[in-house]
Scaffold this motif. Sequence first.
Motif, PDB file in Angstrom:
ATOM      1  N   MET A 277       0.672  -1.267  -0.128  1.00 22.09           N
ATOM      2  CA  MET A 277       0.067   0.119  -0.120  1.00 22.09           C
ATOM      3  C   MET A 277       0.736   1.391   0.061  1.00 22.09           C
ATOM      4  N   ASN A 278       2.208   1.092  -0.161  1.00 24.86           N
ATOM      5  CA  ASN A 278       2.979   2.177  -0.276  1.00 24.86           C
ATOM      6  C   ASN A 278       3.127   2.996   0.969  1.00 24.86           C
ATOM      7  N   LEU A 279       3.042   2.566   2.028  1.00 27.86           N
ATOM      8  CA  LEU A 279       3.099   3.423   3.464  1.00 27.86           C
ATOM      9  C   LEU A 279       4.405   2.908   3.959  1.00 27.86           C
ATOM     10  N   PRO A 280       5.456   3.800   3.686  1.00 29.07           N
ATOM     11  CA  PRO A 280       6.831   3.517   3.979  1.00 29.07           C
ATOM     12  C   PRO A 280       7.139   3.507   5.520  1.00 29.07           C
ATOM     13  N   ALA A 281       7.926   2.962   6.256  1.00 32.91           N
ATOM     14  CA  ALA A 281       8.340   2.887   7.545  1.00 32.91           C
ATOM     15  C   ALA A 281       9.135   4.549   7.600  1.00 32.91           C
ATOM     16  N   LYS A 282       8.968   5.018   8.789  1.00 38.43           N
ATOM     17  CA  LYS A 282       9.706   6.484   9.111  1.00 38.43           C
ATOM     18  C   LYS A 282      10.504   6.300  10.191  1.00 38.43           C
ATOM     19  N   THR A 283      11.447   7.338  10.201  1.00 38.82           N
ATOM     20  CA  THR A 283      12.373   7.559  11.539  1.00 38.82           C
ATOM     21  C   THR A 283      11.486   8.455  12.291  1.00 38.82           C
ATOM     22  N   LYS A 284      12.117   8.751  13.627  1.00 38.08           N
ATOM     23  CA  LYS A 284      11.222   9.666  14.431  1.00 38.08           C
ATOM     24  C   LYS A 284      11.135  10.981  13.880  1.00 38.08           C
ATOM     25  N   ASP A 285      12.097  11.232  12.958  1.00 40.51           N
ATOM     26  CA  ASP A 285      12.167  12.720  12.218  1.00 40.51           C
ATOM     27  C   ASP A 285      11.235  12.744  11.098  1.00 40.51           C
ATOM     28  N   GLY A 286      10.369  11.504  11.034  1.00 40.72           N
ATOM     29  CA  GLY A 286       9.695  11.398   9.645  1.00 40.72           C
ATOM     30  C   GLY A 286      10.411  11.261   8.445  1.00 40.72           C
ATOM     31  N   GLU A 287      11.526  10.791   8.262  1.00 40.42           N
ATOM     32  CA  GLU A 287      12.368  10.385   7.012  1.00 40.42           C
ATOM     33  C   GLU A 287      12.044   8.915   6.758  1.00 40.42           C
ATOM     34  N   ALA A 288      11.503   8.765   5.293  1.00 40.63           N
ATOM     35  CA  ALA A 288      11.349   7.355   4.872  1.00 40.63           C
ATOM     36  C   ALA A 288      12.852   6.689   4.792  1.00 40.63           C
ATOM     37  N   LEU A 289      12.794   5.475   4.712  1.00 38.86           N
ATOM     38  CA  LEU A 289      14.287   4.718   4.695  1.00 38.86           C
ATOM     39  C   LEU A 289      14.194   3.901   3.612  1.00 38.86           C
ATOM     40  N   THR A 290      15.583   3.611   3.280  1.00 40.46           N
ATOM     41  CA  THR A 290      16.030   2.656   2.390  1.00 40.46           C
ATOM     42  C   THR A 290      17.183   1.893   2.981  1.00 40.46           C
ATOM     43  N   VAL A 291      17.413   0.694   2.146  1.00 41.44           N
ATOM     44  CA  VAL A 291      18.530  -0.254   2.665  1.00 41.44           C
ATOM     45  C   VAL A 291      19.844   0.631   2.749  1.00 41.44           C
ATOM     46  N   ALA A 292      20.032   1.416   1.541  1.00 38.68           N
ATOM     47  CA  ALA A 292      21.279   2.314   1.636  1.00 38.68           C
ATOM     48  C   ALA A 292      21.509   2.882   3.029  1.00 38.68           C
ATOM     49  N   LYS A 293      20.493   3.742   3.322  1.00 37.74           N
ATOM     50  CA  LYS A 293      20.274   4.613   4.567  1.00 37.74           C
ATOM     51  C   LYS A 293      20.651   3.927   5.822  1.00 37.74           C
ATOM     52  N   LEU A 294      19.996   2.464   5.905  1.00 36.84           N
ATOM     53  CA  LEU A 294      20.212   1.903   7.227  1.00 36.84           C
ATOM     54  C   LEU A 294      21.579   1.340   7.277  1.00 36.84           C
ATOM     55  N   LEU A 295      22.309   0.840   6.187  1.00 35.30           N
ATOM     56  CA  LEU A 295      23.697   0.919   6.116  1.00 35.30           C
ATOM     57  C   LEU A 295      24.593   1.692   6.428  1.00 35.30           C
ATOM     58  N   GLU A 296      24.161   3.012   5.936  1.00 34.39           N
ATOM     59  CA  GLU A 296      24.933   4.262   6.314  1.00 34.39           C
ATOM     60  C   GLU A 296      24.768   4.592   7.996  1.00 34.39           C
ATOM     61  N   SER A 297      23.580   4.288   8.374  1.00 34.75           N
ATOM     62  CA  SER A 297      23.369   4.816   9.811  1.00 34.75           C
ATOM     63  C   SER A 297      24.055   3.597  10.610  1.00 34.75           C
ATOM     64  N   GLY A 298      24.424   2.464  10.225  1.00 39.67           N
ATOM     65  CA  GLY A 298      24.820   1.378  11.113  1.00 39.67           C
ATOM     66  C   GLY A 298      23.713   1.143  12.062  1.00 39.67           C
ATOM     67  N   ASN A 299      22.622   1.465  11.998  1.00 36.09           N
ATOM     68  CA  ASN A 299      21.654   0.945  12.970  1.00 36.09           C
ATOM     69  C   ASN A 299      20.561   0.495  12.131  1.00 36.09           C
ATOM     70  N   LEU A 300      19.965  -0.891  12.818  1.00 37.13           N
ATOM     71  CA  LEU A 300      18.682  -1.182  12.296  1.00 37.13           C
ATOM     72  C   LEU A 300      17.448  -0.656  13.083  1.00 37.13           C
ATOM     73  N   ASP A 301      17.689  -0.321  14.214  1.00 35.26           N
ATOM     74  CA  ASP A 301      16.729   0.198  15.015  1.00 35.26           C
ATOM     75  C   ASP A 301      16.308   1.812  14.888  1.00 35.26           C
TER      76      ASP A 301
END
Length: 328
Positions: A277-301
């Motif tokens: 339904m194209n409802l993306p997960a978001k960080t507490k700052d409202g940012e949509a996430l990608t695999v690349a961003k998770l790798l860059e952050s070094g944090n899954l949570d």
Amino acid sequence: MITSKITPFKEKLKSPLLKQQITVLQINLGKRCNLACSHCHVDAGPKRTEELSPEICQYLVELIEKFPQIKIVDLTGGAPEMNYGFQELVEAARKNDKSVIVRSNLTIYFEQSFDYLPQYFVQNKVRVVASLPCYMADNVDKMRGNGVFDASIQALQWLNRLGYGTAPDLILDLVYNPLLPTTENFSLAPNQQSLESDYKRFLKNNFNIDFNNLFTITNLPVGRTKLHLERKKLYAPYLEFLEAHYNPDTVGNLMCRDEISIDYKGNIYDCDFNQMMNLPAKTKDGEALTVAKLLESGNLDVINEVQTAAYCYGCTAGSGSSCGGALL
């Protein structure tokens, strides 16, 4: 369009649905499939070509290697086995001591160049979760296509011959879901334990088939199920039915709390239904996430709160529903 009679799911909860530590990586490898099932929430089929790219596949391998907290890699589709990156992800997960689930339609083993799969699953100790929405041939063929029941039975017997369903490290689970409703005489899935006993008795007596667990899954009004309900003018009544059967005791066990769902483009969602339904997960700052961003952050949570919608009533009605069956 949802009628005003439906209470927003977020209001029903009374408090935010918080994410827990991520332990499950569910990956939708693409929409390619040899079947076009009437209830498919992914809208997959033989004419679909969307699938994982080499770049996203490599990101996912890095994710699997980087985070020991991931315990399960859950591969779905379409037919996951048909889409790019399937073997790479299975082998990366097993090399890093993750359990692997493959959500298989069973009939894929009889397609050209896919007959290697049962033995491949044995070699990699893959847990096979197979769709068999009923143990009666007519009901299965209505939902999945003519001849699918017979092919599924042959595939299950093939897996049994290799040890699936009896060997302790070769787990074979089946998935039940109800027929799509054609009137307002809606029903939830039957009691999972009782139905599992019925399945086991029928399949053993008639086909000498063994399996481990039966998962009962509610038809969520997403994808082809949603289109079907809209055509029958049942979409709003079905949502009202699901809300009327909301069970707060299911909320603590919802699958969206400890998993992330990743699409073939590398976008991150809280669950497979939100993905469709194209409802993306978001960080507490409202940012949509990608695999690349998770790798860059070094944090899954980095996701604090699960995104919800009206169809979440499907997962919380009665005994609850998840990719692992009933929640209670």
